[in-house]
Design a protein around this motif. Structure first.
Motif, PDB file in Angstrom:
ATOM      1  N   PHE A  50      37.722  24.722  31.099  1.00  0.00           N
ATOM      2  CA  PHE A  50      36.380  25.074  31.104  1.00  0.00           C
ATOM      3  C   PHE A  50      36.539  25.942  31.878  1.00  0.00           C
ATOM      4  O   PHE A  50      36.663  26.204  33.061  1.00  0.00           O
ATOM      5  CB  PHE A  50      35.770  24.098  31.402  1.00  0.00           C
ATOM      6  N   ALA A  51      36.141  27.227  31.911  1.00  0.00           N
ATOM      7  CA  ALA A  51      36.434  28.902  32.430  1.00  0.00           C
ATOM      8  C   ALA A  51      35.213  29.584  32.498  1.00  0.00           C
ATOM      9  O   ALA A  51      34.816  29.700  31.413  1.00  0.00           O
ATOM     10  CB  ALA A  51      37.835  29.054  32.061  1.00  0.00           C
ATOM     11  N   THR A  52      34.882  30.270  33.647  1.00  0.00           N
ATOM     12  CA  THR A  52      33.761  30.943  33.431  1.00  0.00           C
ATOM     13  C   THR A  52      34.082  32.282  33.921  1.00  0.00           C
ATOM     14  O   THR A  52      34.977  31.764  34.050  1.00  0.00           O
ATOM     15  CB  THR A  52      33.094  30.576  34.822  1.00  0.00           C
ATOM     16  N   THR A  53      33.304  33.625  33.042  1.00  0.00           N
ATOM     17  CA  THR A  53      33.908  34.606  33.194  1.00  0.00           C
ATOM     18  C   THR A  53      32.416  35.419  33.578  1.00  0.00           C
ATOM     19  O   THR A  53      31.079  34.257  32.748  1.00  0.00           O
ATOM     20  CB  THR A  53      34.389  35.169  32.117  1.00  0.00           C
ATOM     21  N   HIS A  54      32.744  36.367  33.877  1.00  0.00           N
ATOM     22  CA  HIS A  54      31.073  37.558  34.125  1.00  0.00           C
ATOM     23  C   HIS A  54      32.481  38.622  33.122  1.00  0.00           C
ATOM     24  O   HIS A  54      31.454  39.757  33.036  1.00  0.00           O
ATOM     25  CB  HIS A  54      31.694  37.636  35.567  1.00  0.00           C
ATOM     26  N   SER A  55      33.666  39.066  32.874  1.00  0.00           N
ATOM     27  CA  SER A  55      34.037  39.697  32.320  1.00  0.00           C
ATOM     28  C   SER A  55      34.102  40.377  30.598  1.00  0.00           C
ATOM     29  O   SER A  55      34.156  38.609  29.900  1.00  0.00           O
ATOM     30  CB  SER A  55      36.030  39.729  32.217  1.00  0.00           C
ATOM     31  N   TYR A  56      33.245  40.937  29.722  1.00  0.00           N
ATOM     32  CA  TYR A  56      33.867  41.592  28.454  1.00  0.00           C
ATOM     33  C   TYR A  56      34.725  41.453  28.212  1.00  0.00           C
ATOM     34  O   TYR A  56      34.721  40.885  26.776  1.00  0.00           O
ATOM     35  CB  TYR A  56      32.620  42.528  28.684  1.00  0.00           C
ATOM     36  N   GLU A  57      35.801  42.059  28.856  1.00  0.00           N
ATOM     37  CA  GLU A  57      37.032  42.403  28.144  1.00  0.00           C
ATOM     38  C   GLU A  57      37.639  41.223  28.167  1.00  0.00           C
ATOM     39  O   GLU A  57      38.357  41.004  26.886  1.00  0.00           O
ATOM     40  CB  GLU A  57      37.909  43.082  29.178  1.00  0.00           C
TER      41      GLU A  57
ATOM     42  N   GLY B 281      41.381  38.947  39.321  1.00  0.00           N
ATOM     43  CA  GLY B 281      43.284  39.142  39.621  1.00  0.00           C
ATOM     44  C   GLY B 281      44.110  39.206  38.148  1.00  0.00           C
ATOM     45  O   GLY B 281      45.561  39.931  38.612  1.00  0.00           O
ATOM     46  N   ILE B 282      43.590  39.256  37.384  1.00  0.00           N
ATOM     47  CA  ILE B 282      44.544  39.739  36.284  1.00  0.00           C
ATOM     48  C   ILE B 282      43.941  40.957  35.226  1.00  0.00           C
ATOM     49  O   ILE B 282      42.531  40.642  34.752  1.00  0.00           O
ATOM     50  CB  ILE B 282      44.384  38.290  34.808  1.00  0.00           C
ATOM     51  N   HIS B 283      44.978  41.941  34.511  1.00  0.00           N
ATOM     52  CA  HIS B 283      44.581  42.876  34.001  1.00  0.00           C
ATOM     53  C   HIS B 283      44.127  42.902  32.448  1.00  0.00           C
ATOM     54  O   HIS B 283      44.107  42.050  32.239  1.00  0.00           O
ATOM     55  CB  HIS B 283      45.838  43.837  34.292  1.00  0.00           C
ATOM     56  N   TYR B 284      43.200  43.657  32.163  1.00  0.00           N
ATOM     57  CA  TYR B 284      42.592  43.608  31.029  1.00  0.00           C
ATOM     58  C   TYR B 284      43.419  43.348  29.806  1.00  0.00           C
ATOM     59  O   TYR B 284      43.707  42.326  28.839  1.00  0.00           O
ATOM     60  CB  TYR B 284      41.229  43.666  30.278  1.00  0.00           C
ATOM     61  N   THR B 285      44.796  44.255  30.190  1.00  0.00           N
ATOM     62  CA  THR B 285      45.522  44.024  28.614  1.00  0.00           C
ATOM     63  C   THR B 285      47.049  42.697  28.833  1.00  0.00           C
ATOM     64  O   THR B 285      47.139  43.373  27.417  1.00  0.00           O
ATOM     65  CB  THR B 285      46.906  45.480  29.241  1.00  0.00           C
ATOM     66  N   VAL B 286      46.572  42.218  29.387  1.00  0.00           N
ATOM     67  CA  VAL B 286      47.457  40.256  29.827  1.00  0.00           C
ATOM     68  C   VAL B 286      46.169  39.784  29.076  1.00  0.00           C
ATOM     69  O   VAL B 286      47.049  38.817  28.852  1.00  0.00           O
ATOM     70  CB  VAL B 286      47.470  40.307  30.760  1.00  0.00           C
ATOM     71  N   PHE B 287      45.114  39.699  28.849  1.00  0.00           N
ATOM     72  CA  PHE B 287      44.246  38.928  28.662  1.00  0.00           C
ATOM     73  C   PHE B 287      43.807  38.207  27.002  1.00  0.00           C
ATOM     74  O   PHE B 287      44.166  36.995  26.924  1.00  0.00           O
ATOM     75  CB  PHE B 287      42.859  39.572  28.024  1.00  0.00           C
ATOM     76  N   PRO B 288      44.986  39.313  25.948  1.00  0.00           N
ATOM     77  CA  PRO B 288      45.120  39.462  24.599  1.00  0.00           C
ATOM     78  C   PRO B 288      46.347  37.325  24.729  1.00  0.00           C
ATOM     79  O   PRO B 288      46.273  36.516  24.217  1.00  0.00           O
ATOM     80  CB  PRO B 288      45.309  40.060  23.318  1.00  0.00           C
ATOM     81  N   LYS B 289      47.166  38.124  25.900  1.00  0.00           N
ATOM     82  CA  LYS B 289      48.658  37.276  25.652  1.00  0.00           C
ATOM     83  C   LYS B 289      48.007  35.735  26.552  1.00  0.00           C
ATOM     84  O   LYS B 289      48.592  35.158  25.747  1.00  0.00           O
ATOM     85  CB  LYS B 289      49.809  37.791  26.607  1.00  0.00           C
TER      86      LYS B 289
END
Lengths: 216, 356
Positions: free
Chosen positions: B299-306, B274-282
């Motif tokens: 501990f967080a899982t992810t599938h996202s390269y971004e 649900g989170i847009h990739y542009t918000v990831f750095p912040k």
């Protein structure tokens, strides 16, 4: 651009884009390109970290051979020793000498130090060795001698004097670029020149590298 | 703080060792490699004294109906559904090793208590042997604790072996991957923090990392439900965070869960949901800072390269040592882990080497 994954069973790591282009052209010339992937690790700084990361990438386990093709730079012996130390610290097999391989439990590792033949130097030196018979070479030697006479030599720790004109700090690169400038079609990188067939890949100076690749 | 993890025979994780864990640990790897199972193992370890700890694992997977028997309740937590396996979840915390073992005991006899007089209670064993899920907890330098879960007709009963004192385990909270935030639960957590006067710090984190216009947060009860509302610069009225978009409400929820879980562990499944990739750095900047500030390990899982790429862009120099990327790989029958520190992840991203 898609990310690069390990897809072949032989991976060459080299120091830069020029090396990738040179090795790609050379492998093509000896008819072995298909078996290899060639990756640029952007120099030997933090080599240990870079190899540790490669060891942790997906599909690393599928690699049969890891080839390190690096520059000797100004001290062949110390470069070879430091590469061996790094391989050892990462639990990777390490060959005793440059131009050879060591087979470990899971992978075979080879080290080749440019320009080969246990000499100090870099890719540019190897490229120039392939064209020693080129007529421009005598002009090039005269040009370098002229620069040596007319330009000041700067020691590493000496501050730069803006009023002085200094001799090139990397003679090998300066010579290679001067040679490329003398070609009918000028190029500004030894790698692009390799892709365009301006180095003599059949020259005896490349026999060591050819043998190294063929033994992988 | 957890420094390393060893798991054996839990779900798909027949054998897993993870070294060099830090404050914020992002877990990657192919589908079905056991990323969520790793979070579940950590949840189970810290919620070991909760009689519903196993049931909760099914709820995380949205399994809401189960037959009340050994096979359907317990076999799914054992590798290969094999009840003869011994589950081991071992964590090195601040250099001290603590281990939880789970095994099936096919011959457990339930203690029966009999009151002889107001002051005397005798305990004997029932005559019938039943299946029990035996929990054994070994903490370095302390006497081991054993307790048993037995499936009753309507629920699960827990029986301790001898008089044991259950110490307070670290709080571990599991955030599901579903997009929808549980606004009521968040409002309750917010209220608890408010009572303790800790809202100012939380507001600061949200303002610095996600929403610079944020002036303040408050819970407002509308009809019978409470919702967190935000006061934003330039807007006259307060806005329910539920109306600020899925990404924003999830980010606020993550920061709220960190701040209300001081000294605890936060387990987040598919953090990018649900989170847009542009918000990831912040997002990463805020999460790592909050994790350190509240001593809450993530501990967080992810599938996202971004998600990885922007972590490299977002985490500030001073916080980089608190971030790890851990990829799980299947190698034959085993799951192996590769831990990347920040510098190694950054190098892989710069070189565009596939690390997922």
């Amino acid at each position: 651009m898609a990310n690069e994954s390990i897809t072949k069973d032989k991976l060459i790591v080299c120091e830069g884009k020029d090396e990738i282009n040179f090795l790609t052209a050379f492998l093509k010339n000896i008819g072995s390109l298909d078996g290899y992937q060639v990756w640029d690790i952007s120099g030997v700084d933090s080599l240990k970290n870079k190899l540790k990361v490669i060891k942790s990438l997906p599909n690393y386990d599928k690699l049969n051979t890891l080839l390190l093709i690096l520059d000797s730079d100004d001290n062949f012996d110390s470069r070879l020793q430091s590469v061996k130390d790094i391989l050892k610290s990462l639990d990777l097999p390490y060959p005793d000498s440059a131009g050879s391989y060591k087979t470990g439990e899971n992978i075979k590792v080879g080290v080749f130090l440019m320009p080969g033949n246990l000499e100090n130097g870099m890719l540019e030196d190897l490229c120039l060795k392939t064209v020693t018979e080129h007529p421009a070479m005598s002009c090039l030697e005269a040009y370098m001698a002229c620069l040596e006479t007319n330009l000041a030599k700067k020691n590493l720790d000496e501050p730069k004097d803006p009023k002085k004109y200094y001799f090139p700090k990397n003679v090998s690169k300066a010579k290679a670029l001067a040679f490329l400038a003398a070609l009918h079609e000028p190029f500004n990188s030894v790698g692009i020149a390799a892709l365009n067939g301006y180095w003599d890949f059949d020259h005896a100076s490349l026999d060591d590298l050819k043998r190294f690749l063929q033994n992988s | 703080m957890i420094n390393s993890i060893n798991i054996a025979n839990f779900k798909g994780l027949s054998k897993l060792r993870i070294e060099d864990v830090s404050y914020v640990n992002l877990i990657g790897g192919m589908n079905n490699v056991g990323k969520t199972s790793l979070l579940e193992a950590l949840f189970l370890f810290y919620n070991r004294y909760n009689v519903n700890c196993i049931i909760s694992l099914y709820a995380f997977r949205a399994i809401t109906a189960l037959a009340n028997n050994v096979d359907s309740l317990w076999s799914p937590i054992f590798s290969n559904f094999d009840l003869n396996n011994l589950i081991e979840i071992s964590l090195a915390e601040n250099g001290k090793s603590n281990t939880l073992f789970l095994r099936i005991n096919k011959n457990y006899k339930i203690p029966v208590q009999q009151k002889i007089s107001p002051n005397i209670i005798t305990t004997s064993r029932g005559s019938r042997a039943v299946y029990s899920l035996d929990f054994t907890y070994k903490s370095f330098g302390e006497k081991e604790k054993i307790w048993h879960h037995v499936i009753d007709r309507n629920n699960i009963a827990s029986y301790t072996e001898g008089n044991i004192e259950f110490e307070q385990a670290r709080n571990a909270y599991f955030m599901l991957s579903s997009v929808k935030t549980n606004f009521q639960e968040d409002a309750i957590k917010f209220g608890k923090l408010d009572v303790l006067g800790k809202i100012g710090r939380l507001t600061g984190f949200i303002r610095d990392s996600i929403e610079p216009r944020l002036i303040g947060l408050s819970t407002i009860t509308l009809e019978s439900q409470s919702y967190i509302h935000a006061q934003l610069e330039g807007i006259d009225r307060k806005i329910p965070i539920a109306q600020m978009g899925d990404g924003m409400s999830r980010l606020i929820s993550i920061l709220l869960n960190i701040s209300s879980n001081e000294n605890g562990v936060l387990l987040i499944d598919e953090i990018e949901t649900g989170i847009h990739y542009t918000v990831f750095p912040k997002m990463w900047n805020g999460i790592v800072k909050a994790a350190k500030e509240y001593n809450c390990q993530i501990f967080a899982t992810t599938h996202s390269y971004e998600c990885l790429e922007y972590a490299v862009k977002g985490v500030e120099k001073e916080d980089q040592d608190s971030f790890r990327y851990i990829r799980l790989d299947r190698k034959n029958d085993k799951i192996v882990s590769h831990t990347f520190n920040f510098e190694e992840l950054e190098l892989s991203i710069q070189k565009k080497w596939e690390v997922r």
